[in-house]
Design an enzyme around this catalytic site. Sequence first.
Site: not given
Ligand code: IDP
Ligand code: MG
Length: 136
Positions: A52, A118
């Site tokens: 990540y 994911h």
């Molecule tokens: P995605 O999984 O839909 O691609 P990303 O923005 O890449 O979303 O974020 C990775 C992961 O981080 C998300 O799946 C979620 O579990 C977590 N996440 C994203 N935004 C937040 C937040 O604002 N608070 C807590 N966890 C978050």
């Molecule tokens: Mg993502």
Amino acid sequence: MSNIEQTLSIIKPDAVERNLQEEIKIEFKNNGFEIINEKKIHISKEEAEKFYKVHESKPFYNDLCQYLSSGPIIVMKLQKENAVLENRKLMGATNPQDASDGTLRKKYGISIDKNSVHGSDSVENAKVELDFFFKD
Ligand code: IDP
Ligand code: MG
């Protein structure tokens, strides 16, 4: 013209904990995805931090890495026509509360952090993420 792609899917700890992996795999198959490779693993916090890394600067980075390493996950190499985008569509919005009916996150997600799955967000990242788990 055909555009067969491969993408990385992860069934996250919250879903594995609830024993949803077979049900979720059936969803992928019913939606035309072929599961080319899969394994159940339990990664370390350090590995999650590497995976990540793009989110390093986000306030939720530490919790996210803690969470992904908190229990077993299923990593899968999925293949389909336009697999990257098709998987993002099947997953639904990041926050299950915003996800459309019929999407995996709507059906199985508990919260924005425990959102069950994911999926790689671009063809470029899919290659990097598949390499991370399936270097062969
Ligand atoms: P995605 O999984 O839909 O691609 P990303 O923005 O890449 O979303 O974020 C990775 C992961 O981080 C998300 O799946 C979620 O579990 C977590 N996440 C994203 N935004 C937040 C937040 O604002 N608070 C807590 N966890 C978050
Ligand atoms: Mg993502």
